[in-house]
Scaffold this motif. Sequence first.
Motif, PDB file in Angstrom:
ATOM      1  N   ASP A 135     -15.163  36.279 -32.003  1.00  0.00           N
ATOM      2  CA  ASP A 135     -14.176  36.605 -33.029  1.00  0.00           C
ATOM      3  C   ASP A 135     -14.173  38.121 -33.196  1.00  0.00           C
ATOM      4  OD1 ASP A 135     -12.705  37.081 -35.329  1.00  0.00           O
ATOM      5  OD2 ASP A 135     -13.553  35.404 -36.452  1.00  0.00           O
ATOM      6  N   GLY A 136     -13.334  38.783 -32.421  1.00  0.00           N
ATOM      7  CA  GLY A 136     -13.327  40.238 -32.391  1.00  0.00           C
ATOM      8  C   GLY A 136     -12.950  40.879 -33.713  1.00  0.00           C
ATOM      9  N   ASN A 137     -11.988  40.299 -34.409  1.00  0.00           N
ATOM     10  CA  ASN A 137     -11.536  40.897 -35.676  1.00  0.00           C
ATOM     11  C   ASN A 137     -12.627  40.838 -36.746  1.00  0.00           C
ATOM     12  OD1 ASN A 137      -8.993  41.521 -34.634  1.00  0.00           O
ATOM     13  ND2 ASN A 137      -8.128  39.560 -35.246  1.00  0.00           N
ATOM     14  N   SER A 138     -13.267  39.675 -36.885  1.00  0.00           N
ATOM     15  CA  SER A 138     -14.330  39.547 -37.883  1.00  0.00           C
ATOM     16  C   SER A 138     -15.540  40.390 -37.513  1.00  0.00           C
ATOM     17  CB  SER A 138     -14.743  38.076 -38.028  1.00  0.00           C
ATOM     18  OG  SER A 138     -13.674  37.301 -38.537  1.00  0.00           O
ATOM     19  N   SER A 139     -15.858  40.420 -36.232  1.00  0.00           N
ATOM     20  CA  SER A 139     -16.976  41.243 -35.780  1.00  0.00           C
ATOM     21  C   SER A 139     -16.725  42.714 -36.093  1.00  0.00           C
ATOM     22  CB  SER A 139     -17.195  41.053 -34.279  1.00  0.00           C
ATOM     23  OG  SER A 139     -18.316  41.792 -33.844  1.00  0.00           O
ATOM     24  N   MET A 140     -15.501  43.154 -35.864  1.00  0.00           N
ATOM     25  CA  MET A 140     -15.127  44.548 -36.159  1.00  0.00           C
ATOM     26  C   MET A 140     -15.267  44.840 -37.648  1.00  0.00           C
ATOM     27  SD  MET A 140     -13.807  47.441 -34.958  1.00  0.00           S
ATOM     28  CE  MET A 140     -13.051  46.977 -33.392  1.00  0.00           C
ATOM     29  N   LEU A 141     -14.765  43.938 -38.490  1.00  0.00           N
ATOM     30  CA  LEU A 141     -14.813  44.126 -39.939  1.00  0.00           C
ATOM     31  C   LEU A 141     -16.246  44.316 -40.419  1.00  0.00           C
ATOM     32  CD1 LEU A 141     -13.543  43.946 -42.812  1.00  0.00           C
ATOM     33  CD2 LEU A 141     -13.903  41.467 -42.674  1.00  0.00           C
ATOM     34  N   LEU A 172     -14.535  42.855 -27.228  1.00  0.00           N
ATOM     35  CA  LEU A 172     -13.837  41.591 -27.475  1.00  0.00           C
ATOM     36  C   LEU A 172     -12.340  41.793 -27.616  1.00  0.00           C
ATOM     37  CD1 LEU A 172     -16.200  39.717 -29.977  1.00  0.00           C
ATOM     38  CD2 LEU A 172     -15.654  39.050 -27.635  1.00  0.00           C
ATOM     39  N   GLN A 173     -11.954  42.980 -28.076  1.00  0.00           N
ATOM     40  CA  GLN A 173     -10.539  43.291 -28.234  1.00  0.00           C
ATOM     41  C   GLN A 173      -9.959  43.985 -27.002  1.00  0.00           C
ATOM     42  OE1 GLN A 173     -10.497  45.589 -31.880  1.00  0.00           O
ATOM     43  NE2 GLN A 173     -10.531  43.767 -33.166  1.00  0.00           N
ATOM     44  N   ASN A 174     -10.734  43.982 -25.913  1.00  0.00           N
ATOM     45  CA  ASN A 174     -10.317  44.600 -24.642  1.00  0.00           C
ATOM     46  C   ASN A 174     -10.037  46.095 -24.779  1.00  0.00           C
ATOM     47  OD1 ASN A 174     -10.378  42.116 -23.118  1.00  0.00           O
ATOM     48  ND2 ASN A 174      -8.483  41.541 -24.174  1.00  0.00           N
ATOM     49  N   LYS A 175     -10.797  46.756 -25.646  1.00  0.00           N
ATOM     50  CA  LYS A 175     -10.678  48.203 -25.831  1.00  0.00           C
ATOM     51  C   LYS A 175     -11.909  48.868 -25.212  1.00  0.00           C
ATOM     52  CE  LYS A 175      -8.007  47.582 -30.098  1.00  0.00           C
ATOM     53  NZ  LYS A 175      -7.985  47.776 -31.571  1.00  0.00           N
ATOM     54  N   GLU A 176     -11.941  48.835 -23.882  1.00  0.00           N
ATOM     55  CA  GLU A 176     -13.126  49.279 -23.156  1.00  0.00           C
ATOM     56  C   GLU A 176     -13.449  50.751 -23.403  1.00  0.00           C
ATOM     57  OE1 GLU A 176     -13.862  50.030 -18.558  1.00  0.00           O
ATOM     58  OE2 GLU A 176     -13.811  47.870 -19.010  1.00  0.00           O
ATOM     59  N   GLU A 181     -17.105  54.816 -25.739  1.00  0.00           N
ATOM     60  CA  GLU A 181     -17.291  55.945 -26.658  1.00  0.00           C
ATOM     61  C   GLU A 181     -18.274  55.604 -27.765  1.00  0.00           C
ATOM     62  OE1 GLU A 181     -13.405  56.927 -28.040  1.00  0.00           O
ATOM     63  OE2 GLU A 181     -12.795  57.884 -26.154  1.00  0.00           O
ATOM     64  N   SER A 182     -18.222  54.367 -28.242  1.00  0.00           N
ATOM     65  CA  SER A 182     -19.161  53.939 -29.282  1.00  0.00           C
ATOM     66  C   SER A 182     -20.588  53.909 -28.752  1.00  0.00           C
ATOM     67  CB  SER A 182     -18.769  52.558 -29.813  1.00  0.00           C
ATOM     68  OG  SER A 182     -17.516  52.607 -30.466  1.00  0.00           O
ATOM     69  N   GLY A 207     -24.145  49.633 -18.490  1.00  0.00           N
ATOM     70  CA  GLY A 207     -24.288  49.177 -17.114  1.00  0.00           C
ATOM     71  C   GLY A 207     -23.457  47.937 -16.845  1.00  0.00           C
ATOM     72  N   ASP A 208     -23.443  47.014 -17.785  1.00  0.00           N
ATOM     73  CA  ASP A 208     -22.685  45.783 -17.557  1.00  0.00           C
ATOM     74  C   ASP A 208     -21.185  46.016 -17.612  1.00  0.00           C
ATOM     75  OD1 ASP A 208     -22.945  42.968 -16.966  1.00  0.00           O
ATOM     76  OD2 ASP A 208     -21.974  42.635 -18.894  1.00  0.00           O
ATOM     77  N   ILE A 209     -20.757  46.932 -18.466  1.00  0.00           N
ATOM     78  CA  ILE A 209     -19.328  47.270 -18.510  1.00  0.00           C
ATOM     79  C   ILE A 209     -18.875  47.755 -17.131  1.00  0.00           C
ATOM     80  CG2 ILE A 209     -17.627  48.904 -19.421  1.00  0.00           C
ATOM     81  CD1 ILE A 209     -19.180  48.772 -22.090  1.00  0.00           C
ATOM     82  N   TYR A 210     -19.676  48.632 -16.531  1.00  0.00           N
ATOM     83  CA  TYR A 210     -19.311  49.163 -15.219  1.00  0.00           C
ATOM     84  C   TYR A 210     -19.524  48.124 -14.111  1.00  0.00           C
ATOM     85  CZ  TYR A 210     -18.761  53.708 -17.379  1.00  0.00           C
ATOM     86  OH  TYR A 210     -18.325  54.741 -18.178  1.00  0.00           O
TER      87      TYR A 210
END
Length: 332
Positions: A135-141, A172-176, A181-182, A207-210
Amino acid sequence: MKTLFPIILFALFTHSFCFSQSIDSKKQWEQLNKGSESERIEAAKKLSLYYQSESIDSLRMVGETLFFYGIDNHYQPAIEFGKITLAEFYVMNGRINDGIVMAKATLPPLQERGDMALLSSVCRIIASGYRKLEDGNSSMLWAKKAIAYNKDNTESRDKTEGIISLAEAYLLQNKEKLAIESYEDYISKATKSKNYRGLSTAYARLGDIYRVSENLTLAEKFFKLSYQMAQKTNLTSPKAHALNNLAIIYFEKGDTVNARLHFQKALTLRESVNDVKSISESLYNLGDYHFYIEQYSKALYWYQKSTDLAKRNSLLKEEKDGLLAMARSTRK
């Protein structure tokens, strides 16, 4: 293959515990069981930090011990921190909704007395739970709430609480790009405070992102940095996680000799601290290793071991994964 990144690897109480050191767990258990009211809570804090890396089942024991002490002695701080510790355990061990509900129940008294440190920690636990529920939105909040409370916490040493959860919410929101940056922001802050355990996690996630984007050169670079940081913690599980991730990269690059060696090293370390969930993962990965080099009978052997272990320890997801892998192997 499975990668394991302990998202809740970093500490709840950065002002009271040195990230680079282990603890005398026997002494802390004595304090938890026989100490004064304040000594019991301090022991629980140190043990919870330690067991988040080394033994998730023991984290549950810490939470239950403190919680029932609080109930028996009508001591609210013990009840409160016991619940927080159990919420952490539930989120990490798969009872995610239970963990979120329990964590949220602790918020009103924390807000009433303005305990910024615990408010930040609890919000981070909730954010991690929603991340696991995808749940990307709740996780972000909740990640942003954790960061905001930590900003107001004058005792926070490195201001990293909530940043990893924020990065995961971005993923989760596909904002790689924002996720990267975070993580870079986290690494910058954690480096200054020598938070090696958190750094190992952050480098692993980069590492996993790449790896997912098939940039294996960068993935290997960050997995090696993760291992370097893990070696500075004097803790076993972070080293095992880093070795497991390196094994996957070596396998994807076609270096099967190094891959098998690192999978085996990771398994040995995980067995030494009885990290059951991670042991199941290592056994599964050894199954995958043999499956993809077309040694199907050996693959089935390792999948079976992973499944049996998961079943004995009520690890439902791991048991399901193992059963599916076994079915795949028998069709070959």
